[in-house]
Design a protein around this motif. Structure first.
Motif, PDB file in Angstrom:
ATOM      1  N   VAL A   1      46.331  41.024  22.885  1.00 51.66           N
ATOM      2  CA  VAL A   1      46.579  41.009  24.226  1.00 51.66           C
ATOM      3  C   VAL A   1      47.153  42.127  24.675  1.00 51.66           C
ATOM      4  O   VAL A   1      48.357  42.480  24.066  1.00 51.66           O
ATOM      5  N   VAL A   2      46.504  43.153  25.454  1.00 49.64           N
ATOM      6  CA  VAL A   2      46.791  44.569  25.432  1.00 49.64           C
ATOM      7  C   VAL A   2      46.798  44.827  27.030  1.00 49.64           C
ATOM      8  O   VAL A   2      45.769  44.492  27.834  1.00 49.64           O
ATOM      9  N   ASP A   3      48.026  45.593  27.613  1.00 49.57           N
ATOM     10  CA  ASP A   3      48.056  45.868  29.019  1.00 49.57           C
ATOM     11  C   ASP A   3      47.103  47.288  29.238  1.00 49.57           C
ATOM     12  O   ASP A   3      47.237  48.310  28.695  1.00 49.57           O
ATOM     13  N   GLY A   4      45.997  47.051  29.834  1.00 49.11           N
ATOM     14  CA  GLY A   4      44.813  48.139  30.102  1.00 49.11           C
ATOM     15  C   GLY A   4      45.234  48.518  31.226  1.00 49.11           C
ATOM     16  O   GLY A   4      44.373  49.570  31.745  1.00 49.11           O
ATOM     17  N   GLY A   5      46.314  48.456  32.050  1.00 46.11           N
ATOM     18  CA  GLY A   5      46.510  49.163  33.598  1.00 46.11           C
ATOM     19  C   GLY A   5      45.957  48.342  34.476  1.00 46.11           C
ATOM     20  O   GLY A   5      45.982  49.057  35.554  1.00 46.11           O
ATOM     21  N   MET A   6      45.437  47.300  34.289  1.00 47.39           N
ATOM     22  CA  MET A   6      44.838  46.550  35.309  1.00 47.39           C
ATOM     23  C   MET A   6      45.569  45.463  36.070  1.00 47.39           C
ATOM     24  O   MET A   6      46.643  45.543  35.505  1.00 47.39           O
ATOM     25  N   ALA A   7      45.129  44.718  36.984  1.00 46.04           N
ATOM     26  CA  ALA A   7      46.214  43.668  37.568  1.00 46.04           C
ATOM     27  C   ALA A   7      46.557  42.813  36.416  1.00 46.04           C
ATOM     28  O   ALA A   7      47.649  42.071  36.488  1.00 46.04           O
TER      29      ALA A   7
END
Length: 266
Positions: free
Chosen positions: A229-235
């Motif tokens: 689970v990685v924060d890709g800068g989306m919502a």
């Protein structure tokens, strides 16, 4: 003349008697007045100041919580154990802890060596992630309901095959990345046979998120799986999920390579 003198004498005697009467009457009157002043009061004297009336309660003052309510508010709810029946209003993490299919992580989980994604990547613009494009027998495939999908060919006599997919996080994000990854791993059980259970292999942070590697057992069979689970800068953060059944165990190393090679799409 004698008559005149006698008359004057009588008048003088009457005058003296009148003067004496005047002096006697006021003395009796003074005794009555003095007696009334000296009489004690019929109402007993108070032994202290009169109590002041209590002020009326303010209508805007809010009632204080009862001891029972205060104790309930201060007491945290216990963490459920596997198999616990949950009351209404439970949280996603409470549901995780009560799920007999998902054990607690070890106190000191194992960590694996992370691998670079390589030069060939697949971009997932919806989740904001770039993931390794796996070589060998791995092929791109129709992604729905995911956003990217790679698969291994189905072996004869088997109905299951290796998959590597990405998509925006399909479950509720938690405050801690590790907790989000745990919920994601539990969610992946929907894509395994009924009765599948998890046993943990590794748990570790990755850049922008968390990765879990685990074995899924169902009956006599099993599969090697992983989520990142990685924060890709989306919502919502992006999810990468890889799983290979034991009928293709020669490709189990690809599971770790796929999950550890997830990067933010630049």
């Amino acid at each position: 003349m004698r008559v005149i003198y006698r008359g004057c004498a009588v008048v003088a005697a009457v005058a003296v008697a009148a003067v004496g009467l005047v002096f006697v009457l006021p003395s009796r009157s003074d005794e009555v007045v003095a007696g009334q002043i000296a009489a004690p009061s019929a109402v007993p004297a108070s032994s202290g100041p009169a109590p002041s009336p209590s002020p009326p309660a303010s209508p805007s003052a809010s009632p204080s919580p009862s001891p029972t309510e205060s104790l309930a508010a201060a007491t945290p709810r216990p963490t459920p154990t596997p198999g616990t029946s949950l009351a209404p209003g439970y949280t996603a993490m409470e549901a995780l802890y009560a799920d007999i299919r998902v054990p607690r992580l070890p106190a000191r989980p194992k960590r694996l060596a992370l691998r670079a994604p390589g030069k060939r990547v697949i971009e997932d613009t919806r989740s904001g992630l770039a993931v390794p494009r796996l070589g060998g027998q791995w092929k791109r495939h129709g992604a729905a309901p995911f956003t990217t999908k790679q698969v291994l060919p189905i072996k004869r006599g088997s109905t299951r095959r290796g998959v590597f997919v990405t998509c925006p996080l399909p479950i509720e994000e938690q405050a801690e990345p590790r907790d989000t990854a745990l919920l994601a791993a539990r969610w992946t059980l929907n894509h395994h046979p009924k009765g599948a259970k998890i046993s943990w292999i590794a748990s570790q942070p990755v850049k922008g998120g968390w990765m879990l590697v685990y074995q899924v057992k169902y009956g006599k069979r099993s599969a090697r799986s992983a989520v990142a689970v990685v924060d890709g800068g989306m919502a919502k953060p992006g999810l990468a999920f890889a799983s290979v059944p034991d009928t293709q165990r020669s490709r189990w190393a690809d599971v770790t390579r796929a999950a550890s090679g997830v990067r933010v799409l630049k």
